[in-house]
Design a protein around this motif. Structure first.
Motif, PDB file in Angstrom:
ATOM      1  N   MET A  74       0.874  -1.183   0.087  1.00 20.34           N
ATOM      2  CA  MET A  74      -0.093  -0.161  -0.240  1.00 20.34           C
ATOM      3  C   MET A  74       1.078   1.438   0.184  1.00 20.34           C
ATOM      4  SD  MET A  74      -3.221   0.884  -0.584  1.00 20.34           S
ATOM      5  CE  MET A  74      -3.485   2.868   0.414  1.00 20.34           C
ATOM      6  N   ARG A  75       2.139   0.949   0.909  1.00 21.50           N
ATOM      7  CA  ARG A  75       2.957   2.625   1.354  1.00 21.50           C
ATOM      8  C   ARG A  75       3.411   2.660  -0.174  1.00 21.50           C
ATOM      9  NH1 ARG A  75       5.207   3.722   6.771  1.00 21.50           N
ATOM     10  NH2 ARG A  75       5.722   1.879   6.714  1.00 21.50           N
ATOM     11  N   VAL A  76       4.080   1.190  -0.725  1.00 22.10           N
ATOM     12  CA  VAL A  76       5.056   1.194  -2.284  1.00 22.10           C
ATOM     13  C   VAL A  76       4.310   2.278  -3.232  1.00 22.10           C
ATOM     14  CG1 VAL A  76       5.871  -0.321  -3.496  1.00 22.10           C
ATOM     15  CG2 VAL A  76       6.354  -0.451  -1.214  1.00 22.10           C
ATOM     16  N   PHE A  77       2.834   1.277  -2.906  1.00 20.48           N
ATOM     17  CA  PHE A  77       1.969   2.149  -4.014  1.00 20.48           C
ATOM     18  C   PHE A  77       1.565   3.455  -3.726  1.00 20.48           C
ATOM     19  CE2 PHE A  77      -2.249   2.768  -5.364  1.00 20.48           C
ATOM     20  CZ  PHE A  77      -2.389   2.467  -6.736  1.00 20.48           C
ATOM     21  N   ARG A  78       1.282   4.823  -3.255  1.00 25.15           N
ATOM     22  CA  ARG A  78       0.870   4.954  -2.811  1.00 25.15           C
ATOM     23  C   ARG A  78       2.182   5.822  -3.266  1.00 25.15           C
ATOM     24  NH1 ARG A  78      -2.246   7.569   1.568  1.00 25.15           N
ATOM     25  NH2 ARG A  78      -1.092   9.825   2.263  1.00 25.15           N
ATOM     26  N   ARG A  79       3.504   5.724  -2.904  1.00 26.94           N
ATOM     27  CA  ARG A  79       4.600   6.249  -3.032  1.00 26.94           C
ATOM     28  C   ARG A  79       5.350   6.347  -4.925  1.00 26.94           C
ATOM     29  NH1 ARG A  79       8.241   4.395   1.673  1.00 26.94           N
ATOM     30  NH2 ARG A  79      10.313   6.460   1.163  1.00 26.94           N
ATOM     31  N   VAL A  80       4.865   5.514  -5.587  1.00 28.13           N
ATOM     32  CA  VAL A  80       5.082   5.552  -6.896  1.00 28.13           C
ATOM     33  C   VAL A  80       4.012   6.359  -7.515  1.00 28.13           C
ATOM     34  CG1 VAL A  80       4.868   3.921  -8.692  1.00 28.13           C
ATOM     35  CG2 VAL A  80       5.877   2.766  -7.207  1.00 28.13           C
ATOM     36  N   ALA A  81       2.125   6.167  -7.055  1.00 32.82           N
ATOM     37  CA  ALA A  81       1.194   7.143  -7.688  1.00 32.82           C
ATOM     38  C   ALA A  81       1.595   8.596  -7.579  1.00 32.82           C
ATOM     39  CB  ALA A  81       0.382   6.805  -6.970  1.00 32.82           C
ATOM     40  N   ILE A  82       2.112   8.641  -6.078  1.00 37.15           N
ATOM     41  CA  ILE A  82       3.111  10.424  -6.306  1.00 37.15           C
ATOM     42  C   ILE A  82       4.361  10.925  -7.208  1.00 37.15           C
ATOM     43  CG2 ILE A  82       3.655  12.041  -4.361  1.00 37.15           C
ATOM     44  CD1 ILE A  82       2.504  10.272  -2.028  1.00 37.15           C
ATOM     45  N   SER A  83       4.671   9.167  -7.515  1.00 39.13           N
ATOM     46  CA  SER A  83       6.354  10.415  -8.025  1.00 39.13           C
ATOM     47  C   SER A  83       5.706  10.141  -9.840  1.00 39.13           C
ATOM     48  CB  SER A  83       7.428   8.461  -8.001  1.00 39.13           C
ATOM     49  OG  SER A  83       7.623   8.653  -6.611  1.00 39.13           O
ATOM     50  N   ILE A  84       4.537   9.463 -10.209  1.00 36.68           N
ATOM     51  CA  ILE A  84       4.695   9.353 -11.349  1.00 36.68           C
ATOM     52  C   ILE A  84       3.667  10.857 -11.319  1.00 36.68           C
ATOM     53  CG2 ILE A  84       2.524   8.853 -12.918  1.00 36.68           C
ATOM     54  CD1 ILE A  84       3.655   5.713 -12.126  1.00 36.68           C
ATOM     55  N   ILE A  85       2.880  10.896 -10.928  1.00 35.66           N
ATOM     56  CA  ILE A  85       1.763  12.314 -10.583  1.00 35.66           C
ATOM     57  C   ILE A  85       3.198  13.384 -10.905  1.00 35.66           C
ATOM     58  CG2 ILE A  85       0.362  13.523  -9.969  1.00 35.66           C
ATOM     59  CD1 ILE A  85      -1.087  11.334  -8.529  1.00 35.66           C
ATOM     60  N   SER A  86       3.345  13.594  -9.818  1.00 37.19           N
ATOM     61  CA  SER A  86       4.844  14.420  -9.826  1.00 37.19           C
ATOM     62  C   SER A  86       4.953  15.156 -11.375  1.00 37.19           C
ATOM     63  CB  SER A  86       4.170  14.953  -8.598  1.00 37.19           C
ATOM     64  OG  SER A  86       5.292  13.637  -8.346  1.00 37.19           O
ATOM     65  N   ILE A  87       5.344  14.241 -11.440  1.00 32.16           N
ATOM     66  CA  ILE A  87       6.492  14.436 -12.853  1.00 32.16           C
ATOM     67  C   ILE A  87       5.530  14.588 -14.004  1.00 32.16           C
ATOM     68  CG2 ILE A  87       7.501  12.560 -14.623  1.00 32.16           C
ATOM     69  CD1 ILE A  87       8.723  10.833 -12.351  1.00 32.16           C
ATOM     70  N   LEU A  88       4.026  13.606 -13.958  1.00 32.46           N
ATOM     71  CA  LEU A  88       3.400  14.189 -15.310  1.00 32.46           C
ATOM     72  C   LEU A  88       3.332  15.548 -14.973  1.00 32.46           C
ATOM     73  CD1 LEU A  88       0.868  11.262 -15.553  1.00 32.46           C
ATOM     74  CD2 LEU A  88       2.618  11.799 -17.072  1.00 32.46           C
ATOM     75  N   THR A  89       2.964  16.173 -14.123  1.00 28.01           N
ATOM     76  CA  THR A  89       2.719  17.715 -13.357  1.00 28.01           C
ATOM     77  C   THR A  89       3.413  18.288 -13.796  1.00 28.01           C
ATOM     78  OG1 THR A  89       1.670  16.663 -11.656  1.00 28.01           O
ATOM     79  CG2 THR A  89       2.019  19.261 -11.499  1.00 28.01           C
ATOM     80  N   ALA A  90       4.723  18.135 -13.671  1.00 26.84           N
ATOM     81  CA  ALA A  90       6.557  18.852 -13.987  1.00 26.84           C
ATOM     82  C   ALA A  90       5.905  19.129 -15.629  1.00 26.84           C
ATOM     83  CB  ALA A  90       7.846  18.219 -12.915  1.00 26.84           C
ATOM     84  N   PHE A  91       5.763  17.726 -16.303  1.00 33.50           N
ATOM     85  CA  PHE A  91       6.219  18.035 -17.676  1.00 33.50           C
ATOM     86  C   PHE A  91       5.332  19.233 -18.172  1.00 33.50           C
ATOM     87  CE2 PHE A  91       8.487  14.344 -17.264  1.00 33.50           C
ATOM     88  CZ  PHE A  91       9.685  14.530 -18.344  1.00 33.50           C
ATOM     89  N   VAL A  92       4.339  18.646 -17.994  1.00 35.73           N
ATOM     90  CA  VAL A  92       2.740  19.809 -18.150  1.00 35.73           C
ATOM     91  C   VAL A  92       3.353  21.097 -18.054  1.00 35.73           C
ATOM     92  CG1 VAL A  92       0.047  20.587 -17.855  1.00 35.73           C
ATOM     93  CG2 VAL A  92       0.496  17.974 -17.987  1.00 35.73           C
ATOM     94  N   VAL A  93       4.013  21.333 -16.490  1.00 35.40           N
ATOM     95  CA  VAL A  93       4.044  22.820 -16.686  1.00 35.40           C
ATOM     96  C   VAL A  93       5.482  23.805 -17.699  1.00 35.40           C
ATOM     97  CG1 VAL A  93       5.314  24.502 -15.014  1.00 35.40           C
ATOM     98  CG2 VAL A  93       3.923  22.409 -13.889  1.00 35.40           C
ATOM     99  N   CYS A  94       6.268  22.185 -17.893  1.00 34.25           N
ATOM    100  CA  CYS A  94       7.286  22.857 -18.716  1.00 34.25           C
ATOM    101  C   CYS A  94       6.608  22.836 -19.953  1.00 34.25           C
ATOM    102  CB  CYS A  94       8.477  21.525 -18.599  1.00 34.25           C
ATOM    103  SG  CYS A  94       8.882  21.851 -16.951  1.00 34.25           S
ATOM    104  N   ALA A  95       5.460  21.801 -20.358  1.00 32.13           N
ATOM    105  CA  ALA A  95       5.022  21.977 -21.856  1.00 32.13           C
ATOM    106  C   ALA A  95       4.378  23.733 -22.092  1.00 32.13           C
ATOM    107  CB  ALA A  95       4.329  21.102 -22.218  1.00 32.13           C
ATOM    108  N   ILE A  96       3.900  24.184 -21.369  1.00 34.01           N
ATOM    109  CA  ILE A  96       3.193  24.554 -21.274  1.00 34.01           C
ATOM    110  C   ILE A  96       4.424  26.590 -21.728  1.00 34.01           C
ATOM    111  CG2 ILE A  96       2.260  27.009 -19.468  1.00 34.01           C
ATOM    112  CD1 ILE A  96       0.686  24.605 -18.395  1.00 34.01           C
ATOM    113  N   LEU A  97       5.925  26.132 -20.857  1.00 35.89           N
ATOM    114  CA  LEU A  97       7.112  27.051 -20.897  1.00 35.89           C
ATOM    115  C   LEU A  97       7.731  27.009 -22.342  1.00 35.89           C
ATOM    116  CD1 LEU A  97       8.181  26.726 -17.277  1.00 35.89           C
ATOM    117  CD2 LEU A  97       7.075  29.102 -18.173  1.00 35.89           C
TER     118      LEU A  97
END
Lengths: 503, 350
Positions: free
Chosen positions: B1-24
């Motif tokens: 559960m904790r592992v799943f949560r951590r992986v999910a957090i990483s993926i979500i945040s990396i995707l967010t970063a890519f979106v922010v950078c795409a705009i820039l």
């Protein structure tokens, strides 16, 4: 119309701890209103909401019939609400008057007129009949006097309502009596007092009305007429108080701990924190150390477990001199429950399992191979002791942070009592716990005593010491000033020695 | 559960970063799709790209694990940069003069480089143990001393007069670390170090004590942990890992000699990776790989688009902020939602 009306107050601490659920409280002008309940019943939370320190999850507060939002203590003070906390917020190196005016100084071009300020503060002190010199340094005052300074601080800020959060917890019986006289004087001069406590006799002595909280719910508000302590206790804990400690006569045969001529000098002030302390603990007995906090009992415990190196003297455990040994070496033969469970007793962010095997990990049976820990053994051990010591938890991989205070302390006690050491050192083992947990831990302490362990018990709770101890030392200014059989003295006598008033 | 949560957090945040950078990227009138495609092609798209990515990631993994172990033990070793340089310079100098067979020489040079890093961290360990000096300051300052000391060595006593920049001579060819189809053996050493570190932290008694020190040092001390000697060991061990990173950079990298700037930003990137990985060695490994992809892909991206490779530093920074921010935000909002539902329930029950 009530002076202050709190209606349907709810407070949920994230993620899902219900501290208050729909509590009403009304305060009339000029009354002494006690709020009682066990530790964890929500008394402090309710008061901190009134004082603007905590935001309620829902509910409303009316002052003089007007709805208010109290978002900070500053706001509360503007409304005439002042609070005295359990921990004092004073600067020891400042004078009394400086502490009182701090944050509300009247200044001219940035300069404080010291003399004027001191006179003004002294005026307030005299008006309410406190016996304190406003020009003294706070560091020279006793705990009881510091508490008075906190009250004066609130009066200086023109508080009409004074919330006193468990003010007698740090006082001796004599000092408590003096405080009550002071409180009654404040009432006579028109102040409203909210008195938080879980000591029923005190509450019955001074209150006009009493509000009882239990598990975050208001049980009742009653007039202090024809009501007995037993009835209040029943409201407070939901069942009659059955709490009676019975113990057999102890029959000690050998010495387990002996502290000989122990002295510790403070590096900072060159003052003696402990001077020439001699105590001993034998098998099958509980030895209590009574004293007002800060009189050296903490340092004594630190010396025994090896955190402080004494300047002179010896510590002998099971006939072996341990004075030169490290904490690591001593912990193999001492069980120790520290006074601060959150910052010393537990690692709140590690797992419950990891917390339970601390110190056990030094033992051979928890080793595997040359370097590794035997995690299988660790798990089975953790399961055994949590069952034996009735720790309620969901998963051993959870953090102790999510446990209630009572369960956290049970984790500490389970770990330490299962070490199997002959010597058990307990520093405030029941501080802040509810009655059920306290009772449970008292029972365990007596079980350990009957299992022939030697127990050193340091506590600020005099009742606890009187009930559990077979022998009782009183410590004051770093010296052992008395040594009693608790069956032969009463709390008042012990209090006299704690204060140093005994001839 | 904790592992799943951590992986999910990483993926979500990396995707967010890519979106922010795409705009820039968009605001700079470039095509984000082309940029990201180039990143992919040159970072992961082929075996050549992938093996080169793993090679790039190798030093990051070492310095990252070094920082992660230190931080998780409550030891603030920020000296990876200096330790890496000391390891690199030692290996580079010895590699010129040492005269033993290849099969023995490579491991000896790697280990000696590691010890040089450990020695450099050992100065901080000694200052901490005997004078209670905070390793936070001492390791940080040793970075500067290490930086200029190694440049001095490469500029004066061990200068290769034929080189155009201050550099030592090329190490003997027999000590070049072999590679398999472009993937250098150094990467396998990194994997081995990962396994070793994981085992140390999770399984051993000393690792248990170290982690408890990281959670709460008073708890550990009173519980009987050997706080002082564990701290010293952790400083030496993490110094060794950083030194090893430097040694492998010489033996396995592309330069095979010590030259100014060879340490690049590996030390600080390692610290950053450890922080986003929450000081967990396994996560550190994967973030090391991920940053390897970015760094390697950046070179190709510069070829194909008008976006300069410095853009990757920017992307990295955004990712760090997103991971740390998302982690706190998810924690905060999930708690807020849970307490709100609880409140509803409690009110309804009344």
């Amino acid at each position: 119309m009530a002076y202050i009306q709190m209606t349907k107050i709810y407070k949920i601490y994230p993620p899902n701890v219900v501290a208050l659920s729909g509590v009403d409280l009304s305060l009339d002008k000029g009354e002494i209103h006690s709020v009682i309940g066990e530790n964890g019943a929500g008394k402090s939370t309710l008061m901190k909401i009134l004082y603007g320190m905590i935001k309620p999850s829902s509910g409303e507060i009316m002052v003089n019939g007007q709805r208010v939002q109290i978002t900070s203590p500053l706001e509360a003070i503007k409304l005439g609400i002042g609070m005295v906390h359990q921990e004092f917020m004073l600067i020891p190196s400042f004078h009394v008057y400086e502490n009182v005016i701090l944050g509300q100084e009247k200044s001219i071009a940035g300069f404080i007129k010291k003399k004027q300020a001191a006179n003004h503060v002294q005026e307030i002190i005299d008006r309410y009949g406190f016996k304190i010199d406003s020009n003294k340094l706070v560091s020279q005052l006793s705990v009881a006097a510091q508490q008075k300074v906190e009250i004066i601080k609130q009066l200086y800020r023109k508080a009409d309502i004074l919330i006193l959060d468990e003010p007698t917890a740090v006082l001796t019986p004599q000092e408590s009596d003096e405080l009550f006289e002071q409180i009654i004087e404040l009432k006579r001069q028109g102040k409203t007092i909210v008195f938080i406590s879980h000591k029923l006799d005190e509450v019955l002595k001074i209150s006009d009305r009493i509000t009882v909280l239990r598990k975050g719910q208001k049980i009742a508000t009653v007039e202090n007429k024809n009501i007995s302590a037993a009835e209040l206790a029943k409201m407070m804990i939901g069942r009659p108080l059955s709490y009676q400690i019975k113990k057999s006569q102890s029959k000690p045969k050998r010495e387990i701990l002996s502290v000989e001529n122990l002295s510790v000098r403070s590096r900072k002030s060159d003052k003696e924190i402990l001077s020439d302390v001699n105590i001993y603990v034998r098998n099958g007995e509980v030895v209590g150390i009574a004293g007002i906090e800060g009189n050296g009992q903490y340092e004594l415990v630190q010396c025994i477990i090896g955190k402080i190196k004494p300047d002179s003297g010896r510590i002998v455990i099971n006939n072996a001199d341990v004075t030169a040994l490290s904490i690591r070496e001593r912990r193999r033969i001492i069980s120790y429950v520290p006074q601060d469970r959150k910052y010393v007793g537990l690692a709140l962010k590690a797992t419950i399992l990891e917390n339970l095997i601390m110190t056990h990990h030094l033992k051979k049976e928890f080793h595997k191979g040359f370097l590794s820990l035997n995690w299988k053994k660790a798990k089975s051990h953790a399961k055994d002791v949590t069952k034996q010591f009735e720790v309620i938890y969901r998963d051993l991989d959870e953090q102790p942070m999510v446990l209630s205070g009572g369960n956290q302390q049970k984790v500490v006690v389970a770990r330490e009592f299962s070490l199997g050491s002959d010597l058990i050192v307990l520093d405030q083992p029941t501080r802040g716990l509810d009655i059920a947990s306290t009772e449970y831990i008292h029972r365990l302490i007596l079980e350990m005593r009957n299992a022939d362990k030697g127990i050193l018990l340091v506590s600020a709770d005099l009742d606890e010491l009187m009930q559990l101890s077979d022998r009782l030392y009183v410590i004051r200014d770093g010296r052992i000033v008395a040594h009693f059989d608790p069956n032969e003295v009463d709390a008042h006598t012990v209090g006299t020695y704690m204060l140093g008033a005994a001839g | 559960m904790r592992v799943f949560r951590r992986v999910a957090i990483s993926i979500i945040s990396i995707l967010t970063a890519f979106v922010v950078c795409a705009i820039l990227i968009r605001t700079q009138k470039s095509s984000p799709i082309e940029v990201y495609r180039a990143l992919y092609t040159y970072g992961l798209g082929s075996w050549a790209a992938f093996s080169s990515t793993l090679n790039t990631a190798t030093p990051l993994i070492f310095t990252g694990i070094s920082a992660a172990i230190a931080f998780a033990s409550g030891v603030v070793n920020l000296g990876q940069h200096g330790q890496l340089l000391m390891g690199a310079v030692t290996t580079a100098i010895l590699g010129v003069y040492l005269n033993i067979p290849s099969w023995l020489g490579i491991p000896v040079l790697a280990v000696v480089g590691g010890f040089a890093g450990a020695l450099w961290a050992g100065i901080a360990a000694m200052l901490k143990r005997h004078y209670e000096m905070d390793e936070f300051i001492s390791t940080l300052m040793l970075n500067f001393i290490g930086e200029y000391f190694t440049i001095y060595l490469a500029t004066y006593p061990f200068l290769d007069r034929k080189a155009y920049v201050p550099a030592t001579r090329l190490i003997k060819r027999v000590y070049f670390m072999p590679d398999f189809n472009g993937l250098n053996v150094a990467f396998f050493v990194a994997v081995f170090v990962l396994v070793l570190s994981f085992w140390y932290m999770k399984m051993t008694r000393q690792g248990y004590e170290s982690r408890m020190m990281g959670y709460n040092v008073e708890f550990a001390r009173v519980g009987g942990c050997a706080v002082e000697s564990n701290s010293t060991f952790v400083l030496l061990f993490t110094g060794f890992l950083s030194g090893l990173a430097g040694a492998l950079l010489i033996l396995g990298g592309t330069q095979h000699r010590f030259m100014k700037g060879i340490g690049a930003n590996f030390g600080w990137d390692g610290v950053m990776i450890a922080i986003i990985a929450n000081n967990n060695v396994i996560e550190t490994f994967f973030y090391g790989l991920f940053f390897g992809i970015l760094k390697n892909g950046a070179i190709g991206m510069e070829f194909e688009t008008s976006v300069p490779s410095e853009f990757i530093l920017f992307l990295e920074a955004i990712i760090v902020l997103c991971v740390v921010g998302t982690r706190s935000a998810i924690e905060y909002y999930s708690q807020a939602i849970r307490s709100l539902t609880k409140l509803r329930k409690v009110v309804a029950e009344k």
